[in-house]
Design an enzyme around this catalytic site. Structure first.
Site, PDB file in Angstrom:
ATOM      1  CE  LYS A  44      -3.152   2.257   7.372  1.00 47.58           C
ATOM      2  NZ  LYS A  44      -4.224   2.702   6.484  1.00 47.58           N
ATOM      3  CD  GLU A 104      -6.150   4.609   4.750  1.00 42.04           C
ATOM      4  OE1 GLU A 104      -5.465   3.887   3.985  1.00 42.04           O
ATOM      5  OE2 GLU A 104      -5.655   5.295   5.668  1.00 42.04           O
ATOM      6  CB  THR A 128      -6.180   7.756   1.723  1.00 45.82           C
ATOM      7  OG1 THR A 128      -6.056   6.679   2.610  1.00 45.82           O
ATOM      8  CG2 THR A 128      -7.563   8.377   1.841  1.00 45.82           C
ATOM      9  NE  ARG A 136       4.716  12.976  11.334  1.00 40.85           N
ATOM     10  CZ  ARG A 136       4.056  12.061  10.613  1.00 40.85           C
ATOM     11  NH1 ARG A 136       3.769  10.904  11.145  1.00 40.85           N
ATOM     12  NH2 ARG A 136       3.710  12.313   9.370  1.00 40.85           N
ATOM     13  CG  ASP A 195      -2.071   0.981   1.064  1.00 39.13           C
ATOM     14  OD1 ASP A 195      -2.411   1.333  -0.086  1.00 39.13           O
ATOM     15  OD2 ASP A 195      -2.634   1.399   2.092  1.00 39.13           O
ATOM     16  CB  THR A 245      -7.552  -4.961   2.025  1.00 38.49           C
ATOM     17  OG1 THR A 245      -6.591  -4.654   3.044  1.00 38.49           O
ATOM     18  CG2 THR A 245      -7.394  -3.971   0.872  1.00 38.49           C
ATOM     19  CD  GLU A 301      -5.430   2.973  -0.096  1.00 36.47           C
ATOM     20  OE1 GLU A 301      -4.606   2.402  -0.840  1.00 36.47           O
ATOM     21  OE2 GLU A 301      -5.307   3.038   1.140  1.00 36.47           O
ATOM     22  CG  ASP A 351      -5.586   0.425   3.896  1.00 33.80           C
ATOM     23  OD1 ASP A 351      -5.666  -0.605   4.581  1.00 33.80           O
ATOM     24  OD2 ASP A 351      -4.697   1.286   4.042  1.00 33.80           O
ATOM     25  CD  GLU A 410      -7.693  12.637   4.707  1.00 34.40           C
ATOM     26  OE1 GLU A 410      -7.316  13.511   3.913  1.00 34.40           O
ATOM     27  OE2 GLU A 410      -7.898  11.455   4.378  1.00 34.40           O
ATOM     28  CG  HIS A 445      -4.420  10.555   2.957  1.00 29.25           C
ATOM     29  ND1 HIS A 445      -5.483  10.436   3.832  1.00 29.25           N
ATOM     30  CD2 HIS A 445      -3.546   9.581   3.305  1.00 29.25           C
ATOM     31  CE1 HIS A 445      -5.260   9.428   4.658  1.00 29.25           C
ATOM     32  NE2 HIS A 445      -4.108   8.892   4.365  1.00 29.25           N
ATOM     33  CD  GLN A 494      -2.983   4.285  10.758  1.00 29.46           C
ATOM     34  OE1 GLN A 494      -4.208   4.347  10.688  1.00 29.46           O
ATOM     35  NE2 GLN A 494      -2.192   4.809   9.852  1.00 29.46           N
ATOM     36  NE  ARG A 510      -7.768   6.306   9.740  1.00 31.81           N
ATOM     37  CZ  ARG A 510      -7.103   6.129   8.608  1.00 31.81           C
ATOM     38  NH1 ARG A 510      -5.851   5.664   8.621  1.00 31.81           N
ATOM     39  NH2 ARG A 510      -7.670   6.372   7.452  1.00 31.81           N
TER      40      ARG A 510
HETATM   41 MN    MN Z   1      -4.031   2.924   2.785  1.00 37.07          MN
END
Ligand code: MN
Length: 436
Positions: A261, A207, A367, A151, A135, A265, A209, A241, A381, A142, A248, A245
């Site tokens: 993750k 996600e 994404t 961050r 991936d 999928t 994709e 995907d 998001e 994104h 993650q 969170r």
């Molecule tokens: Mn992904």
């Protein structure tokens, strides 16, 4: 482009000629299917209108010749790896022959009608046996939005603009559209706590994709030059995907995504060949003020036609919406042409160290989010990290996915003077967490 892209082409199958049909005669995507609920062997099929053309049946009819017949014979298997491995000449020969046989006035109509199965009467499997799944992270919009949440002081790490970031995902949990899965359990560090706990995820996300199926592979120790990269790509699909969170964010440093993750999928059943996408290629350019790609990731063909103009959408319907007969609601709309890296650059970078890609390997684009907040390809998001709930038309609110939520990805390409083609859809429903 060639005669198979002619927007004037019409099929003898009426529904294929409807204006918003995903599968006109100019598309001809591939999947692996069988009659729903049957014990038939899965085999290759081509979408046309509201039907699937059974390639095992076509092969047995003997209406194809030469390389097209050899390609169709490879599609009699449950997985299309062998067909994908044959390369573009084989898929192009089959496409050309099918385009001629399926168009209005073809002498093959009567025989090919016996090889049609209604799409609403079939079930699918993943088109190929996916040996490896990688991936990527190719949308700068994104990457910046997610980076800001994880961050705040350092959203976009400096390597992003120089190389296609990726991680090795898990192939065993890839499922075709329609897969329903329990909310995953994992280790989560709640805000203000000193120790993590094992709990069902509270921040389950999707996600949006694009998936890339590899056709011809490359030998271990060899690399694929950018100018040849597309010769190694069979086609594209939709890919979700699914991401937890909270799992993650606790686990991802220092080695990247893992259990947040790899629990599921989802991919769409239909794989759109690069040839079918030819009318929708667009120039690709890096803004002059940005770092230009290193030489191995730069080339004339990439600049001329590196981008692929695919419209992408996410739709949500909740258990309550379904119970009330309310329609699904669109959450966002983005475009693949905004990607920072092209499909070719992903393939070339993946192999630059001698890593071998194999037929049927799957790449995810990362994404796809557009430049506007409403074009975000994930809930983290859209909800600003879970701080701004979305209010749905049903009156319900969402920061992340709830049990019973069904997510549907859609995609299509359209351009003035060309036939519109679609990707179909990739759906999946979140079930309650399994009892411990
Ligand atoms: Mn992904």
């Amino acid at each position: 482009m060639n005669a198979t892209h002619d927007p004037q082409l019409r099929s003898w199958l009426g529904p294929a000629n409807a204006p918003l049909c995903d599968f006109p005669i100019q598309n001809l995507p591939f999947a692996s299917f069988r009659r729903a609920g049957s014990r038939e062997a899965f085999r290759g099929g081509v979408a046309l209108g509201d039907a699937v053309l059974d390639l095992a049946a076509v092969s047995a009819l003997g209406v194809l010749e030469g390389l097209a017949a050899q390609a169709a014979a490879a599609c009699t298997q449950a997985s299309l790896n062998a067909f994908m491995a044959m390369g573009h000449a084989a898929s192009a020969a089959l496409r050309e022959a099918l385009s001629a046989a399926l168009r209005a006035g073809s002498a093959h109509e009567a025989r090919l009608r016996t090889a049609l199965v209604a799409q609403d009467a079939v079930e699918y499997r993943v088109a190929a046996d996916v040996g490896d799944y990688t991936d990527f992270y190719a949308s700068i919009h994104h990457a910046t939005a997610i980076g800001r949440l994880f961050r705040p002081d350092n959203p976009l790490l400096p390597n992003f603009k120089w190389l296609p970031i990726g991680y090795h995902g898990r192939a065993s949990s890839i499922r075709v559209s329609g897969f329903d899965f329990p909310r995953p359990v994992g280790q989560v560090l709640l805000a203000g706590e000193k120790a993590p706990q094992l709990t069902p995820t509270r921040r389950l996300d999707y996600e949006l994709e694009v998936g890339v199926f590899i056709g011809r592979g490359n030998a271990l120790g060899s690399s694929v030059p950018l100018a040849e990269a597309e010769q190694h790509v069979f086609g594209l699909c939709l890919l979700n995907d699914w991401s937890a969170r909270d799992i993650q964010s606790w686990e991802y440093q220092p080695l990247g995504p893992f259990l947040g993750k790899n629990f599921a999928t989802s991919v769409s059943p239909w794989v759109i060949t690069l040839e079918a996408l030819a009318p929708f290629r667009r120039p690709w350019a890096r803004p002059p003020e940005e770092p230009q790609p290193l030489a191995y990731l730069a080339g004339a063909a990439t600049q001329l036609t590196g981008a692929i103009d695919i419209q992408l959408e996410v739709w949500l319907d909740t258990a309550r919406m379904r119970a009330r007969g309310a329609p699904a609601q669109r959450l966002s709309h983005a475009g693949f042409r905004d990607a920072w890296w092209t499909v070719s650059q992903m393939v070339t970078h993946h192999t630059v160290n001698g890593c071998n890609l194999q037929p049927g390997d799957l790449l995810g684009s990362g994404t796809q989010s557009g430049p506007l907040p409403a074009q975000a390809g994930s809930l983290i998001e859209l909800s600003a990290g879970g701080t701004q709930p979305l209010t749905l038309a049903s009156g319900e609110t969402r920061t992340f996915l709830e049990d019973g939520d069904r997510v549907t990805l859609r995609g299509w390409c359209e351009r003035e003077g060309c036939a519109r083609i679609g990707f179909g859809e990739a759906t999946g429903t979140v079930l309650p967490a399994a009892k411990a």
